[in-house]
Design an enzyme around this catalytic site. Structure first.
Site, short mmCIF file in Angstrom:
data_model
loop_
_atom_site.label_atom_id
_atom_site.label_comp_id
_atom_site.label_asym_id
_atom_site.label_seq_id
_atom_site.Cartn_x
_atom_site.Cartn_y
_atom_site.Cartn_z
N THR A 1 -5.71 1.85 9.32
CA THR A 1 -4.80 2.92 9.79
C THR A 1 -5.56 3.95 10.64
O THR A 1 -5.04 4.42 11.65
CB THR A 1 -4.10 3.61 8.60
OG1 THR A 1 -3.35 2.61 7.91
CG2 THR A 1 -3.15 4.70 9.06
N ASP B 1 -5.92 -4.76 0.58
CA ASP B 1 -6.91 -4.90 1.66
C ASP B 1 -7.53 -6.30 1.65
O ASP B 1 -7.95 -6.79 2.70
CB ASP B 1 -8.08 -3.91 1.47
CG ASP B 1 -7.66 -2.45 1.54
OD1 ASP B 1 -6.86 -2.11 2.41
OD2 ASP B 1 -8.15 -1.65 0.71
N GLU C 1 0.82 -1.21 0.00
CA GLU C 1 0.00 0.00 0.00
C GLU C 1 0.85 1.26 0.00
O GLU C 1 0.63 2.18 -0.78
CB GLU C 1 -0.93 0.01 1.22
CG GLU C 1 -1.72 1.32 1.29
CD GLU C 1 -2.78 1.36 2.37
OE1 GLU C 1 -2.74 0.56 3.30
OE2 GLU C 1 -3.66 2.23 2.25
N ILE D 1 -0.47 -1.72 7.66
CA ILE D 1 -1.49 -1.54 8.71
C ILE D 1 -2.83 -1.36 7.99
O ILE D 1 -3.08 -0.33 7.38
CB ILE D 1 -1.24 -0.31 9.62
CG1 ILE D 1 0.13 -0.38 10.28
CG2 ILE D 1 -2.35 -0.24 10.69
CD1 ILE D 1 0.42 0.78 11.25
N ASP D 2 -3.65 -2.38 8.05
CA ASP D 2 -5.01 -2.23 7.51
C ASP D 2 -5.88 -1.79 8.69
O ASP D 2 -5.93 -2.46 9.72
CB ASP D 2 -5.52 -3.54 6.92
CG ASP D 2 -6.89 -3.34 6.30
OD1 ASP D 2 -7.01 -2.46 5.43
OD2 ASP D 2 -7.83 -4.03 6.71
N ASP E 1 -0.56 -5.02 3.10
CA ASP E 1 -1.04 -3.80 3.75
C ASP E 1 -0.38 -3.78 5.13
O ASP E 1 -0.71 -4.59 5.99
CB ASP E 1 -2.58 -3.80 3.87
CG ASP E 1 -3.09 -2.43 4.30
OD1 ASP E 1 -2.30 -1.66 4.87
OD2 ASP E 1 -4.29 -2.15 4.09
C1 IPD Z 1 -8.79 0.81 4.68
C2 IPD Z 1 -9.59 -0.06 5.62
C3 IPD Z 1 -11.05 0.37 5.62
C4 IPD Z 1 -11.65 0.29 4.22
C5 IPD Z 1 -10.81 1.12 3.26
C6 IPD Z 1 -9.35 0.67 3.29
P1 IPD Z 1 -6.19 1.21 5.28
O1 IPD Z 1 -7.44 0.36 4.64
O2 IPD Z 1 -9.51 -1.41 5.26
O3 IPD Z 1 -11.83 -0.49 6.41
O4 IPD Z 1 -12.95 0.79 4.27
O5 IPD Z 1 -11.34 0.96 1.96
O6 IPD Z 1 -8.60 1.46 2.41
O7 IPD Z 1 -6.13 2.50 4.53
O8 IPD Z 1 -6.48 1.39 6.70
O9 IPD Z 1 -5.02 0.35 5.02
#
Ligand code: IPD
Length: 274
Positions: A96, A220, A71, A93-94, A91
């Site tokens: 964030t 994700d 990411e 940190i999913d 990812d």
């Molecule tokens: C996000 C999270 C969030 C989702 C977003 C993602 P990130 O990832 O997974 O739940 O709704 O579409 O982009 O930015 O925290 O790695």
């Protein structure tokens, strides 16, 4: 063509994810310096970048020929090309936004693909110490114990996860609100927990029955896709066909029967591919 030994790759990946978890744990309850990316609510921290850098280092050290999609590397201008070569999709940190607020629902999401098939999926929430793992054809596990998607097939008895996403553009907001409105009085309950990967892990472990999103990225959903499938659930396109990991839309559920009751209720959002 590069050799691919799934057990060897899994061992290195699992150790790297555990070490990444230590970096996240160390920073979790501290104040974070936050930067924005595409908009004011698309966030990145030094920890996201440090975890991704560490994982890239591990891959280079152990498998110099493997490819990488991450990411934060893509956010920094790297290409997002998926080839037939062994490819790690990360990812760091999913969730964030959750991390920034010390809301304990963030994870590392790591998948390894070969010939575009997902062979390894790992999702780790280091704060709650939940390690979800799967290898293609070998089942899905939470902290080494087998997990199974729920047996729910009825929309009216389902717990459904519908994320808000992290964009403030009118199109996205309208689609999110229309979909929430369409489902609200037809399901047992709706949830939004802020991490696509952990949402998928919840479907895989039977805590939720369905999760869908327009706007998710390949990093994700890649690990979660394998974990859900190995747990007996399904991951498909929001039109009902086969899932294209780069299409930025996905629905996963305990069964196809359940997903097919939700799909006709959804207002699609068309987005540029990864
Ligand atoms: C996000 C999270 C969030 C989702 C977003 C993602 P990130 O990832 O997974 O739940 O709704 O579409 O982009 O930015 O925290 O790695």
């Amino acid at each position: 063509m590069t050799e691919f030994d799934v057990e060897e790759v899994f061992t290195v990946a699992l150790k790297a994810v555990k070490d990444a978890g230590e970096i996240i744990k160390e920073a979790f309850y501290k104040k974070k310096a936050v930067l924005t990316k595409s908009c004011a609510v698309d966030l990145v921290t030094a920890t996201d970048q440090a975890v991704e850098k560490m994982l890239i280092g591990r891959i280079k050290e152990n498998f110099p020929n493997h490819m990488f999609i991450g990411e934060e590397s893509v956010a920094a201008g790297e290409k997002c090309d998926l080839t037939d070569e062994p490819t790690w999709i990360v990812d760091p940190i999913d969730g964030t936004m959750n991390f920034v607020h010390s809301f304990p629902h963030s994870c590392i999401s790591l998948a390894v693909l070969y010939h575009k098939d997902i062979h390894i999926g790992i999702i780790y929430n280091p704060i709650l110490d939940q390690m979800f793992t799967a290898k293609l054809g070998q089942g899905a596990f939470l902290n080494d114990k087998p997990i199974q998607a729920s047996e729910e097939t009825e929309l009216g008895k389902s717990l459904v996860i519908a994320e808000y996403g992290c964009g403030w553009d009118i199109q996205t907001m309208e689609s999110v609100l229309k979909n929430i409105t369409a489902l609200m009085n037809k399901v047992h309950g709706l949830r939004a927990m802020g991490s696509a990967a952990l949402n998928m892990a919840s479907v895989a472990s039977g805590g939720a029955d369905c999760y869908f999103q327009y706007g998710s990225h390949v990093w994700d959903i890649a690990a979660g896709t394998l974990i859900v499938r190995e747990a007996g659930g399904i991951c498909i396109d929001t039109e009902g066909g086969p899932l294209d990991l780069m299409s930025r839309r996905m629905i996963c559920a305990s069964s196809e029967k359940l997903a097919l009751q939700i799909i006709p209720l959804l207002t699609p959002l068309i987005l540029e591919r990864d």
